[in-house]
Structure formats: C-alpha cells, structure tokens
Design a protein around this motif. Structure first.
Motif, PDB file in Angstrom:
ATOM      1  N   ASN B  83       0.821  -1.199   0.000  1.00  0.00           N
ATOM      2  CA  ASN B  83       0.000   0.000   0.000  1.00  0.00           C
ATOM      3  C   ASN B  83       0.861   1.257   0.000  1.00  0.00           C
ATOM      4  O   ASN B  83       0.612   2.201  -0.759  1.00  0.00           O
ATOM      5  CB  ASN B  83      -0.919  -0.023   1.231  1.00  0.00           C
ATOM      6  CG  ASN B  83      -1.856   1.158   1.243  1.00  0.00           C
ATOM      7  OD1 ASN B  83      -1.448   2.251   1.623  1.00  0.00           O
ATOM      8  ND2 ASN B  83      -3.084   0.949   0.815  1.00  0.00           N
ATOM      9  N   THR B  87       1.042   3.700  -3.098  1.00  0.00           N
ATOM     10  CA  THR B  87       0.540   5.052  -2.867  1.00  0.00           C
ATOM     11  C   THR B  87       1.589   6.092  -3.265  1.00  0.00           C
ATOM     12  O   THR B  87       1.286   7.086  -3.923  1.00  0.00           O
ATOM     13  CB  THR B  87       0.166   5.239  -1.380  1.00  0.00           C
ATOM     14  OG1 THR B  87      -0.832   4.276  -1.056  1.00  0.00           O
ATOM     15  CG2 THR B  87      -0.380   6.630  -1.110  1.00  0.00           C
ATOM     16  N   ASN B 118       1.518  -6.875  -5.969  1.00  0.00           N
ATOM     17  CA  ASN B 118       1.085  -7.481  -4.728  1.00  0.00           C
ATOM     18  C   ASN B 118       1.230  -8.994  -4.830  1.00  0.00           C
ATOM     19  O   ASN B 118       1.200  -9.570  -5.916  1.00  0.00           O
ATOM     20  CB  ASN B 118      -0.376  -7.074  -4.524  1.00  0.00           C
ATOM     21  CG  ASN B 118      -0.939  -7.656  -3.274  1.00  0.00           C
ATOM     22  OD1 ASN B 118      -1.368  -8.804  -3.272  1.00  0.00           O
ATOM     23  ND2 ASN B 118      -0.902  -6.891  -2.214  1.00  0.00           N
ATOM     24  N   LEU B 150      -7.247  -3.572   3.766  1.00  0.00           N
ATOM     25  CA  LEU B 150      -6.195  -2.781   3.115  1.00  0.00           C
ATOM     26  C   LEU B 150      -5.809  -3.289   1.721  1.00  0.00           C
ATOM     27  O   LEU B 150      -5.470  -2.513   0.850  1.00  0.00           O
ATOM     28  CB  LEU B 150      -4.954  -2.787   4.018  1.00  0.00           C
ATOM     29  CG  LEU B 150      -3.819  -1.840   3.654  1.00  0.00           C
ATOM     30  CD1 LEU B 150      -4.310  -0.395   3.672  1.00  0.00           C
ATOM     31  CD2 LEU B 150      -2.667  -1.998   4.634  1.00  0.00           C
ATOM     32  N   VAL B 158      -4.728   0.921  -5.979  1.00  0.00           N
ATOM     33  CA  VAL B 158      -4.502  -0.513  -6.127  1.00  0.00           C
ATOM     34  C   VAL B 158      -4.868  -0.989  -7.529  1.00  0.00           C
ATOM     35  O   VAL B 158      -4.016  -1.267  -8.344  1.00  0.00           O
ATOM     36  CB  VAL B 158      -5.274  -1.300  -5.051  1.00  0.00           C
ATOM     37  CG1 VAL B 158      -5.096  -2.784  -5.266  1.00  0.00           C
ATOM     38  CG2 VAL B 158      -4.772  -0.907  -3.677  1.00  0.00           C
ATOM     39  N   CYS B 225      -1.728 -10.810   4.318  1.00  0.00           N
ATOM     40  CA  CYS B 225      -1.266  -9.615   5.026  1.00  0.00           C
ATOM     41  C   CYS B 225      -0.703 -10.040   6.379  1.00  0.00           C
ATOM     42  O   CYS B 225      -1.385 -10.732   7.142  1.00  0.00           O
ATOM     43  CB  CYS B 225      -2.446  -8.660   5.210  1.00  0.00           C
ATOM     44  SG  CYS B 225      -2.127  -7.324   6.367  1.00  0.00           S
TER      45      CYS B 225
END
Lengths: 150, 288, 673
Positions: B83, B87, B118, B150, B158, B225
C-alpha cells in the motif's frame, strides 16, 4: 537555471486554432459560459466543420507567425455533418507525416476532439498546447525561413 | 520471469513464514525473486501518521533502488508495504511538484518508472502454472479468503481487483485446487495495528470474522497480510470460547506451497500459533 | 477600399470588466478598411442596433463587425439589424470577445490585446464576404416520434390533434413504456395504467397517427422539413392484419417460464406473448431466442419442432417465415423520446462502471430495484399486487430502501441526481404500509429532493402518516445472514454505525438513457453528453430543441425526468413542430458550396466525400452539342455547408459561401499583424 525558467515563462506563444462550428466552437463557448480560466494565447478561426480545414491553413498559420496550431472538431461518429470529421482525420493522419518533412515539429500541432459539452476539455487542450509550445520556444527558424521566401 | 523483491520488515520478523513460503513457491514456479539491495523500511502506518513527505520519501527510496538495480516491477508481499509503495508511486506520478520535492529529499535519480505488485496479483498471474503443477492434494479443502480492509484499497491506487467485490484470492485458491467458500466478512477490518493498544477490539473484530468463516463451512482462513495473520493467528486463542476448535490461518503462499507438494516446514507452518500442520498432513495424505 | 463598421459591445460588465472596449474600438478605427468604430454598453439593445443602422446609412458601410458575444447567441440579431438598414445580412459577422475572451481571462491588458486581434481577424474576413440570399425550402407536414412511452405518446397526440400526421415508432411490441409498468404514481397515488391506457388507445385509434410498434429507426437522411427515414419493422412471426388478439396462441405455447421483461424478470411469460393485457397493439410476438420452433430451426432442424401456437390460432395468423421489412417515410420534423433504463448493477453495467457489487444486486436474494418493486406493488404484477419476497414468497415485515445507488457518485456511478428516486421511494414506503400494515420501511438517503408541486408534502406524508423511517446516511454493505439481509449502514445525523435486519432491500438505482441511444443520436446527428443523454440546444432557452434543426427531444432521454416533466417536454416539442409546420416554406442559411465550372476538371473527389450526395454531374457542351467536359455541380437544396468538398478539391474550384478560401486566408493573415 532560474534565468532559463524565467525566459521560458516570459515567452508568450501565438497559437492559431482551427475549430468546427458545432462541437469545438460551442465547447469553447461553454468554457466561457462556465468561466473556465485559460491561457490567452489562442486565436480561434471558426469553420463549419473540420472537413473544411485545408492542411495548407496550418502551414500558412506557421508562415504567418504562429508558434503552435490547434485543430479540433467533433468526436468521431459525432459530426454535425455526419462524416466531415472522418475526412479530416484521414487527411491529417497523412498530413502529420508531411509536417516533419516541412521542418515543423509535430509537437507544435495539437489535434483533438472537443464536443459541445466539453468546455473543461477545451480549457485543457488550450493550456496543454500553450504549455508545450512555451517549452519548445518561439518558432523563429520557420518564421525567418518563411520571411526570406515570402 | 524475474521480479524485484521488497520483503519489508515484517517478512524478516513476525511474518518469516510468508517470506519462506513465497521463496519456496517462487523457486518451484521459476519466478526469480531478486531482493533489493540496501532496502529500507517503508514507514508503514507510523510514517504517514507523522509526515506526508516522509511517508512518500521512504517508499520512494526503495522504488529508486529498484530502478537503479534494473527492475521494472517490484513485488511487495506485505499488504501495508504494498500500500505504501503503490501510494507513493501514485501520488508522485500525479504531481510534478511533489515529484521534484521527493527527488530532492532522496538525493538520487528517481524517474518513478517501477510498478508495484502485490502477492495476490503475482500469484494470480501464475495461476495457470500453479494449476499445471498442483496435485489434487487440496481437493475438497474449503477455505475462506480473507482480504482484510487494506489489500485492495484504495481503488485509485490498487486497481488489480474490485475494492468491494474482489475475486483474485479466490482465483488463486481455485488454481491451487482448493475450494473457496462464499462468505461475508472478506473485507472487514481485523483491528490492524491495534493488537497491543486495543486488544479487546481486535479480539471482538477477529471473533466476528472467524464466526462467519466457520458458518460458511471453511476449514481454514487464507490471508495475504502479515498484520491480519498476526491478529487472527496469534490472538485467536483469546477469541475462542472454551472447547471451540481453532481455525488455522494460512498465508496464500503457504496454501499454494502445499498444493505444489512443498514440505510444511519449508513453508514455515511450524511457526503458526494455531497448528496448521494437521491440515498439511491431510493434504499430504491425499497425495498418497 | 472597404468601408467596414466595427461595433464593440461591453455587454454591461461581462466584456467591459476584462476588456478595455474603448481601446479595442480605438485600435480598430486605425485598421485599414475600417470606416467607423465605436463601443457601446449593449449592442444587442434597441439603441445599440439603432447605432449600427444609423452608421450603415450615414457612413455608407459595406460590412459590419460586431465584437460581442458568441455568434451562436446574437448573429441573427445583428444580421437582421443590418438587413433593416438595407445591408445584405451576410456582410455582417461577429467577433467573439465574450465567451472566447473576457469570460476566460483575468489579465485586462492581455484580454484587450486578444479582443483586438479577434476583431481584426473578423474585419479582414468581412472584406471578402459576398452578399448572399437565403435559401427557401418546402416543409413536409408530417412528424416522426421515436419512442412510445408517455413522452412519445403525448407528443404524437399533440401533433396529430394539431392537424399534422405522425409516425410513432416503438421498439417494443407495445407502446406504454416504463409508465405502463408502474403501480401508482406520485404525488397523487393514482393508478398509472388507469391514466395511461386511455392515451394508448387514443394513439391507436387516431386517424392521423401511424403506429409502428416492434420497429426501429434504421437510417435518417435529409434536413429540417425534409427528412427521409428508413424504419425496420421487426418480424413478429404473427400477421397483424389477420390476428384478432384472442390470446389462444399464448396459452398454447409450451415455453412458459421465460422471465418477463414487463414484470422485470419477477414473473414468467410464454415464448409467443403479449407483454401485458392492455398492450397496444394487442398483437403477439414470437421471441425467437426462446421459441422451440425457432431454436430448433437455428440448430438446423428440418422438421418443425413445435407449432402449438399455429395449431391454436383459428385465423391462421402465425407466420413462421415472416421477415423484417423496411418502410421509408418522409417527415419534416422528428421527436426523440426514447426514455430511460435503470442502472442494472452487475447485469448490464456500462463500460468502466464496476461499483456497488457490495449491494448484492443479482447475488443476494431479495435485493431488488425500484422497477421490480413497482411490479410487486402492481395489481397486474406477478404477485397480483401483494408485496412478497421473490425468494420464498413470504411477506417481508422489514424493507430497507437505499436511495442514490449509482446517482450522485462520480467514483462509482454517475455524478448526476436521478431526480425521481426521492419521490418514488417515498411512494414505495406508502404503498408498502398500505399493503402490509405492520411492515416497517426504512430509507437511507443523502438528501430529500422533493421540489415540485405537492412533492414535499408527499414525502412528509410518507414519514408522518405512513411511518417510514428515514435515516440520513449511506449503506456500506449488505449480507445475507440465513433468512435476513444484514444492512450495514451509517447514520450521519447521530454519527453512529448501524446494522439493520431486513427481509427485503430495494435499490433506487440511477436512471440512464436507453441502450443504443448513441447509435440513434449519430443517425440523427444530434449530440449527447458523456452519459448518453441527448443534448438540448440550450439548457435554459431551448430545452426541447437539439443542435440539429428539426430534431426535438422529450422525456428521460434528455436527462432524468418524471412523468409531469416528460409530458410537458413532449407538449413543448409538439408545439414547436406545429409552429414549424405552420410555415409555407423554411428559410435556410445560404452557406452552401458553389462550383466554378470553368476551373473544375471533373475529377469528382467532391462527389466521393460529400456526406449528403449534394454533388451532381453536369455535361458541358459546345453550341453544336459536342461534349466538352463533365463537371461537378452542387445542389444547394441538399448541400448542408460542411465544406469538406472544398478542402478536398485539387483545383480549388469549389467554394463554400461564408467560409471561402479567401476569407480564411484573410483571417490567418490578420493574425500575423
């Protein structure tokens, strides 16, 4: 560095825009009605349709002192005259190749579609073109050449 | 296939099994993970709670390293690292002035050219390869894919899956031969970083997630995660009533590893608080 | 030397604030060929126009340039003023120093420089303008109405009652549109079909209305007063002239479980069907995709797989071999009234929209949309007007209504307000309470928008008399939990998250234009916005006209509209058309192309590019009758003035009046000054 930047911003390019009456001209009207602020460097020449735009107009504009040119009309399939913009699109696809040959940097020419409801897009086209041509600097080479021959 | 690898702090600490299982799976699937040389912390929650520029510069430093080391794509398996990296990339790409500021802070060339991937995204791409090599060891195993809050958000940053109705983890689970169950709490929050500060909240939230997964018939939870894993695995004993059977929590890479026939210890299964090895043993038994 | 007059308008403050109009007038006075140059507060006012007329007479002007607003606003005004002073109106042009200058710039000095440039450019153009005569064209006093919903019905009836003929085209088997699906209507709660069906019958019986149901517009050519429309009549597989509408065929059909479009897929229909009992016309249609006969035939069966309907028909009206047919109609004006569809999340989401999967439409049972609720509440609906859950037929005791699903949300849907939802949701809560007395309706809303006569009173009534509970806030997610739907929402007035149990959830999804609207708009050369809604010519002053003369718009294809709005627009369009038809001839701008036959070499590039087929071939012969050459000639009645021929002509022998090469070269040269 700072002085170069200053001299760049001091240069105010002259941009001639050839636009169709029904979509882009009306879109530019809408930008005005909506009070969208934009660079004051563009002078619009109104034509009925992009199909009416002779590529020689673009060359002529450069010869006569323009630093950049915008050609804009209705979106494909949205032409007031059914198909004029298709003819324009084909014509300018070929013409683009010629620009280079004529010593005109294609970055000085913007082709776009702006509809009657896209006032915001017209502002963006204007500002982007002005910014791009500002970065390229004055088109003195071509103006001198044209002056010598004319 | 070769990809830059940014493990982040978690994968060197509480989520070692994610690192181990991912490396094992990658090598089995001919995916070359090249760990970034000299990578540093992404700043995670603390970074962006402190200073906006810092929160972008920390991940940007790692993106710049990746660029310098010749990568065009970096895999960040931790949802938080992912993330932050994504970002930073997104915000810097959208704002030239900000890009200039970040470049000044970094004091190194940075063109913001590297894309961030990811864990789920990469495994989904490898789906056909997984299916080709997976045995039938996970056939009939029902798992609940838990995305957490998230992983697929915010949508603008994303973009590899729908932020409200994602399907990518289920795709990977199916590719591995197991069966994803339909359940409701896939995108609810597990309490995140409040495991220590507000333990009671984490237990309440985790309990609801476990309940719903169990009601849907899941035999295990699958996560992607480290934070979710630590809350649901480490805190699970506090969530259970007396006599209730615990629900193993697997990383997606561990599940894929089991499907590929990799030994549970290589995948780091012995590190879990809720013992996942009976599940692995069952899978192994299916093979023979 | 030209004698051109320049008139610079302040437009009150609109131009004067950012453009120094006096300086513009001064600069232009020095321009070669300008005989007169003044500035004035309002050029379009009577005294302003008088200034122009006076100057034409006194200064013997041979051209006029008004530097003011867009020519789209006032070109007509100033040309008429010139004509009033005996100057050919086409010698008058406008420089747009308002929309294209004062309104978009702040720097006064630079805006003034630009205004001077723009005015000079037009002065140079006008030096090359020629006097032109307007073209007069005949009018076909017949109208085409596209769409047979309430807007189309109203427009057709008004035009026909006004004495003109109407062709009404509807793509579905019956007219009636969405209004025929509604149970009751706000704000009066009168039965929708009770007020609609008399209008439908009136259309059917009207001597001047030609109803073409189950038909679509295939192609449109021509221009105001003179359109030619090709209409495709889709094959019903039933001969409408012999069918008496007895319904025996629909009872005989073996396919009985096809989801009914009219009932929004909540009830079944047969493969040969009439959409609803009061359909107009009452002629059945065979749905070929679901009919056993046609399915088998498509697979290559040589023997008839079924023929029950044909056996049941006592009049021999079933015609399996019927094909689509085409009809060509000449009309003078067109009304677009194609209406709306609801945003069907998941089912047929438009490209680029993926939001609202969390609301479970299509995946969570008993989550339905507004039109489906209308069918449940309607006496003619699949439940006979009882509110029952589609999943198990139980009566829901708790219904949650979600407003603004897809509307007012640029991130996941459409940025616009769908306008009717606040009202119909209030109506739904009332209908629900009237049918299920112990039922509790809860509404999640963003704002209540009930502007309209009796509208706010109506929503108050839902809350105060019929016990609807209104929660200001959004819903995050819906879960099916056993028998109930868990609604996770947020009450923004109390600041509390909220979890409600519901037996049924109704989504007030956004209104969108009908699928295929873009293709139709392109056939008609009318523009549409990014959502596909047809653009009106002016948002305030020309709300039912489009940018194409002779094409009008009514109802929800232009923007979200309720029934009173749609009917008002339809009547407005009808009155515009009747006004048009009251003229013996129409005047048209003479901006058409001319060929210099002396220069033309007869290559006919112009003929190939002309979108209207306006270029004709003419033989030039000497006195003895020997053929010298064949040249192009433009039919001024057909030419629309796009100028594509001129830009294409290698010998420059075509000229478009009003935009000749000379005029445009002059403009480009002026910019170099």
């Amino acid at each position: 560095m700072a002085t170069a930047a200053e001299s760049l911003t001091a240069f105010e390019p002259r941009i001639t825009a050839f636009v169709c009456n029904w979509c882009t001209y009306t879109g530019a009207d809408l930008a005005g009605t909506s009070r969208l602020q934009m660079a004051p460097n563009v002078r619009i020449v109104r034509l009925p349709c992009t199909g009416r735009i002779d590529p020689l107009f673009v060359i002529k504009a450069f010869e006569r002192g323009a630093d950049g040119v915008i050609v804009s009309g209705c979106h494909p399939a949205d032409c007031h005259y059914t198909a004029g913009n298709y003819h324009a699109r084909r014509r300018f696809a070929v013409f683009r190749e010629l620009l280079d040959f004529m010593g005109i940097d294609t970055r000085r020419v913007t082709f776009s579609w702006v509809s009657a409801s896209e006032g915001g897009k017209w502002r963006d086209v204007v500002n982007e073109t002005v910014g791009r041509v500002q970065a390229l600097g004055p088109f003195e080479a071509y103006h001198e050449l044209a002056g010598r021959q004319g | 296939m070769r990809i830059g690898y940014y493990p982040g702090c978690s994968l060197h600490a509480t989520a070692r099994e994610l690192d181990e299982s991912l490396r094992a799976v990658a090598s089995a699937l001919d995916l070359e993970l090249q760990e970034l040389d000299d990578w540093s912390c992404c700043g995670a929650t603390s970074g962006h709670a402190t200073n906006h520029l810092l929160s972008l510069a920390l991940p940007a430093r790692n993106l710049a390293l990746a660029e310098a080391q010749g990568h065009d794509r970096v895999l960040a398996p931790c949802a938080a690292c992912y993330n932050r990296l994504a970002t930073a990339r997104h915000e810097i790409a959208a704002d030239a002035a900000l890009a200039a500021r970040v470049a000044r802070v970094l004091e190194r060339p940075f063109a913001n050219r590297v894309t961030v991937a990811n864990l789920v995204e990469v495994l989904r791409e490898l789906g056909p390869a997984i299916t080709a090599r997976a045995g039938r060891s996970l056939a009939g195993l029902k798992v609940a894919c838990y995305y957490g809050c998230l992983l697929v958000r915010p949508a603008a940053v994303v973009g590899f899956d729908d932020p409200e109705q994602p399907t990518s983890m289920e795709d990977v689970v199916r590719a591995a031969g197991a069966t994803p169950v339909a359940w409701q709490m896939r995108l609810e929050c597990c309490g995140g970083a409040f495991s220590l500060a507000r333990t009671a909240s984490v237990v309440r939230l985790g309990r609801a997630i476990l309940d719903d997964a169990r009601r849907a018939g899941a035999e295990a939870l699958v996560v992607a995660c480290p934070m979710c894993h630590s809350n649901l695995d480490f805190r699970q004993s506090a969530m259970l009533e007396r006599g209730e059977k615990p629900l193993p929590v697997l990383y997606l890479s561990e599940l894929v590893g089991l499907a590929l026939g990799i030994a549970p210890d290589t995948l780091g299964l012995q590190r879990h608080f809720v013992d996942a090895r009976p599940l692995a043993a069952r899978a192994a038994a299916e093979v023979h | 030397m030209a004698r051109i007059g320049v008139f610079v308008c302040h437009c009150g403050e609109n131009i004067g604030r950012t453009v120094d109009c006096a300086r513009v007038a001064d600069a232009l006075r020095e321009h070669p060929g300008v005989a007169h140059s003044v500035d004035y507060k309002y050029m379009c006012s009577d005294p302003g126009q008088a200034l122009i007329k006076q100057a034409i007479a006194e200064k013997r002007l041979d051209g006029v340039v008004v530097a003011a607003c867009s020519p789209h606003m006032h070109e007509k005004t100033f040309r008429r003023a010139c004509a009033g002073a005996d100057l050919n109106p086409f010698l008058c042009e406008m420089a747009n120093v308002r929309e294209h200058c004062s309104w978009i710039h702040e720097d006064r000095a630079r805006a003034t420089d630009k205004a001077i440039d723009l005015a000079r450019t037009i002065v140079e153009k006008v030096k090359h303008n020629r006097p032109l005569q307007t073209i007069r064209i005949p009018v076909t006093r017949r109208a085409l109405v596209i769409g047979g919903g309430i807007a189309g019905i109203q427009a057709a009836l008004d035009i026909a009652d006004g004495g003109a003929e109407v062709v009404l085209v509807e793509k579905e088997p019956s007219i009636g549109g969405h209004m025929s699906q509604l149970s009751e209507t706000f704000p009066t709660l009168d039965c929708s079909q009770c007020i609609l069906t008399p209008r439908m019958v009136e259309v059917y019986q009207h001597p001047r209305i030609k109803l073409m149901a189950y038909s679509e517009v295939d192609a449109v050519s021509g221009y105001i007063g003179n359109f030619t429309v090709k209409i495709r009549q889709k094959a019903r597989a039933v001969d409408a002239s012999t069918c008496n509408g007895c319904g025996a065929c629909t009872k005989a059909c073996i396919q009985r479980k096809i989801p009914s479009e009219f009932d929004e897929r909540l009830g079944p229909r047969s493969a040969i069907y009439v959409p609803f009992p009061q359909a107009v016309p009452n002629t059945p249609v065979i749905d070929r995709a679901n009919c056993a006969y046609f399915k088998a035939k498509a697979k290559g069966a040589t023997k008839a797989a079924c023929g029950k309907c044909a056996e049941a028909c006592s009049r021999g009206a079933i015609d399996f071999d019927q094909q689509d047919s085409f009809v060509t109609e000449k009309v003078g004006a067109i009304v677009v009234a194609t209406g709306f569809q609801l945003y069907r999340i998941g089912a047929d989401q438009p490209q680029g929209l993926t939001g609202y999967g969390e609301y479970g439409y299509g995946t969570v049972p008993d989550v339905i949309d507004g039109l489906q609720f209308e069918r449940l509440a309607s006496a003619s609906g699949p439940t006979g007007g009882k509110i029952l859950r589609p999943s198990d037929g139980r009566e829901p005791k708790r219904i949650v209504f979600l407003q603004c699903v897809g509307s007012r949300d640029p991130a996941k849907g459409m940025a616009y307000c769908s306008k009717i939802c606040c009202m119909y949701v209030a109506k739904h809560t009332m209908l629900y309470r009237h049918k299920v007395h112990d039922g509790q309706a809860t509404v999640f809303y963003m704002d209540i928008r009930a502007a309209g006569k009796g509208y706010d009173e109506f929503t108050r009534r839902a809350i105060e008399e019929d016990g609807a509970r209104y929660v200001r806030g959004r819903v995050a997610r819906l879960y099916r939990d056993g028998d109930v739907i868990k609604v996770h929402g947020f009450d923004t007035l109390s600041g509390e998250p909220l979890v409600l149990d519901a037996d049924m959830v109704v989504l007030a999804t956004a209104m969108r234009p009908q699928p295929g609207i873009e293709a139709l708009a392109q056939k008609l050369s009318v523009s549409y916005d990014q959502h596909g809604f047809i653009n009106e010519a002016h948002p305030k002053l020309r709300p039912v006209e489009t940018n194409t003369a002779g094409v009008f718009v009514a109802g929800a294809c232009q923007a979200p509209r309720d029934i009173p709005d749609s009917v008002a627009m339809a009547s407005a369009a009808a009155s515009k058309i009747l006004g048009l038809f009251s003229q013996a001839e129409l005047e048209r701008e003479p901006t058409v192309a001319r060929v210099d036959t002396g220069l033309c070499s007869g290559c006919f590039h112009c003929e190939r590019v002309c979108p209207y087929g306006a270029v004709e071939r003419r033989e030039i012969r000497d006195r003895k009758g020997n053929l010298l050459k064949v040249v192009a000639e433009v039919n001024p009645g057909v030419c629309q003035g796009c100028g594509t021929c001129q830009a294409t002509c290698p010998s420059k022998s075509v000229e478009l009046d009003g935009f000749t090469d000379q005029q445009i070269w002059a403009e480009i040269n002026a910019l170099a000054l």
